[in-house]
Design an enzyme around this catalytic site. Structure first.
Site, PDB file in Angstrom:
ATOM      1  N   ARG A 100       0.842  -1.431  -0.077  1.00  0.00           N
ATOM      2  CA  ARG A 100      -0.002   0.019   0.125  1.00  0.00           C
ATOM      3  C   ARG A 100       1.124   1.734   0.353  1.00  0.00           C
ATOM      4  O   ARG A 100       0.432   2.465  -0.276  1.00  0.00           O
ATOM      5  CB  ARG A 100      -0.597   0.114   1.611  1.00  0.00           C
ATOM      6  CG  ARG A 100      -1.910   1.286   1.076  1.00  0.00           C
ATOM      7  CD  ARG A 100      -3.233   0.781   2.465  1.00  0.00           C
ATOM      8  NE  ARG A 100      -4.308   2.264   2.534  1.00  0.00           N
ATOM      9  CZ  ARG A 100      -4.934   2.224   2.095  1.00  0.00           C
ATOM     10  NH1 ARG A 100      -5.524   2.211   1.096  1.00  0.00           N
ATOM     11  NH2 ARG A 100      -5.729   3.902   2.545  1.00  0.00           N
ATOM     12  N   VAL A 121      -6.902   7.501  -2.068  1.00  0.00           N
ATOM     13  CA  VAL A 121      -6.068   6.251  -1.478  1.00  0.00           C
ATOM     14  C   VAL A 121      -7.676   5.662  -0.971  1.00  0.00           C
ATOM     15  O   VAL A 121      -7.579   6.349   0.682  1.00  0.00           O
ATOM     16  CB  VAL A 121      -5.821   5.724  -1.089  1.00  0.00           C
ATOM     17  CG1 VAL A 121      -5.088   4.180  -1.753  1.00  0.00           C
ATOM     18  CG2 VAL A 121      -4.391   6.141  -2.603  1.00  0.00           C
ATOM     19  N   SER A 122      -8.470   4.928  -0.799  1.00  0.00           N
ATOM     20  CA  SER A 122      -9.213   4.735  -0.290  1.00  0.00           C
ATOM     21  C   SER A 122      -8.940   3.844   1.270  1.00  0.00           C
ATOM     22  O   SER A 122      -7.919   3.316   1.417  1.00  0.00           O
ATOM     23  CB  SER A 122     -10.504   4.044  -0.585  1.00  0.00           C
ATOM     24  OG  SER A 122     -11.139   4.725  -2.295  1.00  0.00           O
ATOM     25  N   GLN A 123      -9.581   4.306   2.204  1.00  0.00           N
ATOM     26  CA  GLN A 123      -9.262   3.219   3.833  1.00  0.00           C
ATOM     27  C   GLN A 123      -9.465   2.163   3.190  1.00  0.00           C
ATOM     28  O   GLN A 123     -10.121   1.549   2.424  1.00  0.00           O
ATOM     29  CB  GLN A 123     -10.760   3.975   4.054  1.00  0.00           C
ATOM     30  CG  GLN A 123     -10.563   2.873   5.893  1.00  0.00           C
ATOM     31  CD  GLN A 123     -11.925   3.332   7.472  1.00  0.00           C
ATOM     32  OE1 GLN A 123     -12.841   3.032   6.188  1.00  0.00           O
ATOM     33  NE2 GLN A 123     -11.733   3.215   8.383  1.00  0.00           N
ATOM     34  N   PRO A 124      -8.138   1.092   4.169  1.00  0.00           N
ATOM     35  CA  PRO A 124      -8.350  -0.216   4.085  1.00  0.00           C
ATOM     36  C   PRO A 124      -9.234  -0.836   3.936  1.00  0.00           C
ATOM     37  O   PRO A 124      -9.773  -1.543   3.345  1.00  0.00           O
ATOM     38  CB  PRO A 124      -6.732  -0.324   4.726  1.00  0.00           C
ATOM     39  CG  PRO A 124      -5.816   0.718   4.917  1.00  0.00           C
ATOM     40  CD  PRO A 124      -7.435   1.896   4.920  1.00  0.00           C
TER      41      PRO A 124
END
Ligand code: SAH
Length: 259
Positions: free
Chosen positions: A73, A100-103
């Protein structure tokens, strides 16, 4: 992005101790530019991210969890944000106002797609390419469309450099999907339209799944499933906050209310 808070401060503490140990380890392969200790360090951070943010919130699919542990990531976020790459929230992508979206959201959306290893998936909103890379680990092939030319170029280059051979990126407006490669077993949209783009539903294969955030200020993550006869059903999952989908969708008029 709204989500339940993760538990696990004990695990956090244990990992902090492990991280310190790794940081004190011997320096390694300078040629590759990354020391084995540094690689261990990011792998450990990902393992911790998966346990405390993703497993703790109920994601169970072993292939999705393996992909989240595997995909680096930190390679997908802005260089100035690397220390925050594994935080429990969205992270800025280099050179843009996108994130980038939250994991947890990446893992949840991937799980909801229920992808098999031979299946074909379309992503709208490549952004950094992180979600595309995770999809590439669980599906057969990923086709991803990004409307901002610089992001499309950068993510294409990044995915190639990192060896994600089954991900194809192109610049463009994802509203009309990618008819040349349709139909798709899965479609994932990572920018929020106020209405469902009909061409995307049309490009869903029989038994296909589409995961999409829908709305303006208030958005809901939804799953659409098409059965073998082409009948589509819709399910609400959780409230979310994504950047708006731009382009043609902004010009399509809302469907007038019935009666
Ligand atoms: N999935 C990405 C994050 C996406 S952020 C990741 O893992 O990094 C949302 C992205 O959708 C932004 O990059 C934005 O430019 C893109 N986008 C917005 N509208 C779009 C459209 N109509 N077609 C394709 N991409 C779009």
């Amino acid at each position: 992005m709204r989500a339940r808070r993760a538990k696990g401060s004990g695990v956090l503490f244990a990992c902090a101790v492990l991280l310190l140990a790794a940081a004190c380890g011997p320096a390694g392969d300078a040629k590759a530019g990354v020391t084995p200790a540094a690689q261990d360090d990011t792998a450990r951070k990902r393992a911790q991210m998966v346990e405390t943010q993703i497993v703790a919130r109920g994601v169970r699919d072993p292939n999705v969890l393996a992909a989240m542990r595997d995909v680096p990531r930190h390679e997908f976020v802005d260089a100035s944000q690397r220390d925050h790459a594994h935080d429990d929230g969205p992270v800025p992508i280099g050179g843009s106002r996108q994130t980038v979206s939250q994991p947890y959201i990446v893992a949840l959306m991937t799980e909801l797609l229920e992808l098999g290893p031979e299946e074909k998936v379309l992503e709208i909103g490549t952004g950094s390419g992180y979600q595309s890379a995770v999809l590439g680990r669980v599906a057969g092939h990923v086709y991803s469309i990004e409307i901002i030319p610089e992001l499309a170029r950068a993510s294409e280059e990044r995915l190639r450099r990192l060896g994600f051979k089954n991900v194809t990126v192109r610049e463009g407006d994802g509203y009309r999907g990618w008819p040349e490669h349709a139909p798709f077993d899965g479609i994932i949209v990572t920018a929020a339209p106020e209405r469902i783009p009909q061409p995307l539903l049309d490009q869903l294969a029989p038994n296909g799944r589409m995961v999409i955030p829908v709305g303006g200020f208030f958005q809901e993550l939804k799953v659409f499933k098409k059965d073998a006869n082409g009948k589509v059903t819709e399910k609400d999952i959780i409230p979310v906050r994504f950047v708006p989908m731009t382009g043609e969708i902004e010009k399509t008029p809302p469907v007038p209310p019935q009666n």
